[in-house]
Design a protein around this motif. Structure first.
Motif, mmCIF file in Angstrom:
data_model
loop_
_atom_site.group_PDB
_atom_site.id
_atom_site.type_symbol
_atom_site.label_atom_id
_atom_site.label_comp_id
_atom_site.label_asym_id
_atom_site.label_seq_id
_atom_site.Cartn_x
_atom_site.Cartn_y
_atom_site.Cartn_z
ATOM 1 N N GLY A 174 12.801 9.790 0.874
ATOM 2 C CA GLY A 174 12.223 11.095 0.631
ATOM 3 C C GLY A 174 13.241 12.213 0.774
ATOM 4 O O GLY A 174 14.455 11.983 0.832
ATOM 5 N N LEU A 175 12.745 13.448 0.882
ATOM 6 C CA LEU A 175 13.656 14.585 0.884
ATOM 7 C C LEU A 175 13.000 15.806 1.506
ATOM 8 O O LEU A 175 11.815 16.086 1.273
ATOM 9 N N THR A 198 10.108 6.624 3.018
ATOM 10 C CA THR A 198 9.937 5.401 3.793
ATOM 11 C C THR A 198 11.196 5.160 4.613
ATOM 12 O O THR A 198 12.313 5.311 4.096
ATOM 13 N N ASP A 199 11.036 4.808 5.867
ATOM 14 C CA ASP A 199 12.194 4.528 6.716
ATOM 15 C C ASP A 199 13.096 3.494 6.047
ATOM 16 O O ASP A 199 12.625 2.492 5.501
ATOM 17 N N ASN A 214 5.791 4.897 2.009
ATOM 18 C CA ASN A 214 5.470 6.305 2.261
ATOM 19 C C ASN A 214 6.270 7.252 1.370
ATOM 20 O O ASN A 214 6.374 8.444 1.666
ATOM 21 N N SER A 215 6.811 6.738 0.268
ATOM 22 C CA SER A 215 7.699 7.533 -0.588
ATOM 23 C C SER A 215 6.913 8.178 -1.728
ATOM 24 O O SER A 215 6.393 7.483 -2.606
ATOM 25 N N ASP A 254 0.841 -1.200 0.000
ATOM 26 C CA ASP A 254 0.000 0.000 0.000
ATOM 27 C C ASP A 254 0.873 1.246 0.000
ATOM 28 O O ASP A 254 2.024 1.227 0.455
ATOM 29 N N LEU A 255 0.284 2.336 -0.473
ATOM 30 C CA LEU A 255 1.003 3.598 -0.621
ATOM 31 C C LEU A 255 0.283 4.706 0.129
ATOM 32 O O LEU A 255 -0.942 4.829 0.047
#
Length: 428
Positions: free
Chosen positions: A322-323, A284-285, A293-294, A255-256
């Motif tokens: 991420g950033l 994402t960790d 989560n990216s 999932d996103l």
């Protein structure tokens, strides 16, 4: 070979014949650009015991634009090549560098509604989600159909695309698995413009082909992207920003849930434009998470964002930490037809790095000089330097962070209108 192809398309456009009893016009524009690049840590940290790269990349593009009162036909052909990639006196270009960049038709159905279909560039707002990617010599196109509405500062585009490798009698599996190459796409884009402000809304649905463990097509996973882009003035300060959310499926089993947000303020005094901004893209960790989560900006002109050295989201950095990008810029008007851009970025990871490593990734400095040499001829010169931290190695395959990482380039763009004619009114 290339010249024959250009001539064939030109004759095809001229030979369209009677389409309507209204005036016709034809324009042909050229876009020739050559860019020398010196790469010593561009796009990735520079490895030990390696030599820098240098080359010249060239685009040679012709645009054909045919119009009548309610019909527009646009065709763009191009050759993109590296100087020296084809052996001299070779009868054909062995690198398949010639391509059809755009080929679309647009029909005006009434005063406000249009239909457009074919190979085309999709670009909206600041080009963060949809962009033409003009920095890349090849650009970016979509084979798509659009229904368009325009009235009183309001616009709406409803678009869709369905990708297949070839015509066939059975099966629909799609095996062209390039970077976020979609099987299907649908979107709605709405925008309202006022005198000095605007706001837009986007809902984008992209489907990607899945395969099971036996490499058999197994359905399509859909990634949804929705959000807004806005700009407005606050007295002498201009504010722009965006907020997007991605959900659905990152792949068949994951999932996103991801977000992007940005805010920039600019102010111009005399001959200097000042700007401050930030962009947050969730990640994402690195040690893993139940959901992806990216956020990924998909089909935008990502070279415009997060530093010109393309360390993030330009063919890389998908499904990672991420950033957070905090930046400041100044644009100096140095002459009647010249400017200098100075821009600095401070990068941190949005999600946790492995072993609780420091989130700080590095600092990048970008310099770009732009000069109009004459009508339709522009010169650009750029230099960028990345000061990478030790944590940058954790997202760049373990490469050393303490080598010199820099990039320089010089680009000449020549883009004249070379033909423009009123073809008169066709006869029956």
């Amino acid at each position: 070979m290339i010249q024959k192809s250009f001539c064939a398309i030109f004759l095809f456009v001229l030979g369209l014949g009677p389409i309507s009893l209204t005036a016709q016009s034809l324009e042909i524009d050229a876009d020739l650009r050559a860019r020398f690049e010196y790469r010593h840590g561009f796009n990735n940290l520079f490895p030990d015991n390696a030599d820098p790269a240098a080359f010249v990349n060239q685009r040679s593009r012709l645009n054909f634009n045919y119009t009548t009162e309610k019909l527009q036909l646009f065709i763009a052909v191009q050759d993109v090549s590296i100087w020296g990639d084809t052996r001299q006196i070779l009868a054909v270009d062995g690198n398949d560098s010639f391509s059809l960049f755009e080929a679309w038709g647009q029909i005006q159905m009434n005063e406000n509604w249009y239909m457009k279909l074919g190979r085309q560039v999709l670009t909206y707002d600041d080009e963060r989600i949809f962009g033409g990617l003009d920095w890349a010599m090849q650009g970016r196109f979509h084979d798509a159909a659009l229904l368009k509405y325009r009235k009183d500062g309001f616009m709406m585009d409803l678009g869709g695309a369905y990708s297949q490798e070839t015509d066939r009698n059975d099966g629909n599996d799609f095996r062209i698995q390039g970077f976020f190459t979609y099987k299907a796409l649908q979107y709605a884009y709405l925008k309202k413009s006022w005198e000095k402000s605007s706001a837009s809304f986007l809902f984008l649905n992209t489907g990607f082909q899945d395969f099971d463990v036996n490499d058999v097509a197994d359905g399509v996973s859909y990634r949804h992207t929705t959000g807004t882009y806005f700009k407005f003035p606050i007295k002498i300060i201009n504010v722009t920003g965006s907020l997007y959310y991605q959900f659905g499926k990152a792949n068949a089993t994951t999932d996103l849930a991801a977000y992007q947000m940005s805010l920039e303020a600019t102010y111009k005094k005399n001959k200097v434009l000042y700007g401050l901004g930030l962009e947050l893209l969730s990640g994402t960790d690195q040690d893993g998470a139940a959901k992806n989560n990216s956020f990924f900006p998909l089909y935008g002109t990502n070279h415009k964002f997060n530093g010109f050295m393309d360390y993030f989201y330009v063919g890389n950095h998908a499904n990672t930490v991420g950033l957070n990008d905090f930046y400041a810029k100044m644009v100096f008007t140095t002459g009647e037809k010249s400017t200098v851009l100075v821009k600095g970025h401070y990068f941190t990871a949005n999600a946790a790095l492995t072993g609780d490593a420091d989130a700080y990734l590095g600092t990048e400095m970008d310099l770009v000089y732009t000069q109009a040499l004459m009508k339709n001829v522009n010169l650009n010169v750029g230099y960028s330097h990345m000061f990478a931290s030790e944590s940058m190695s954790l997202i760049k395959g373990g490469r050393p962070h303490d080598n010199t990482n820099n990039w320089g380039w010089i680009q000449l763009i020549i883009n004249p209108n070379i033909f423009k004619a009123d073809l008169g009114t066709p006869s029956n």
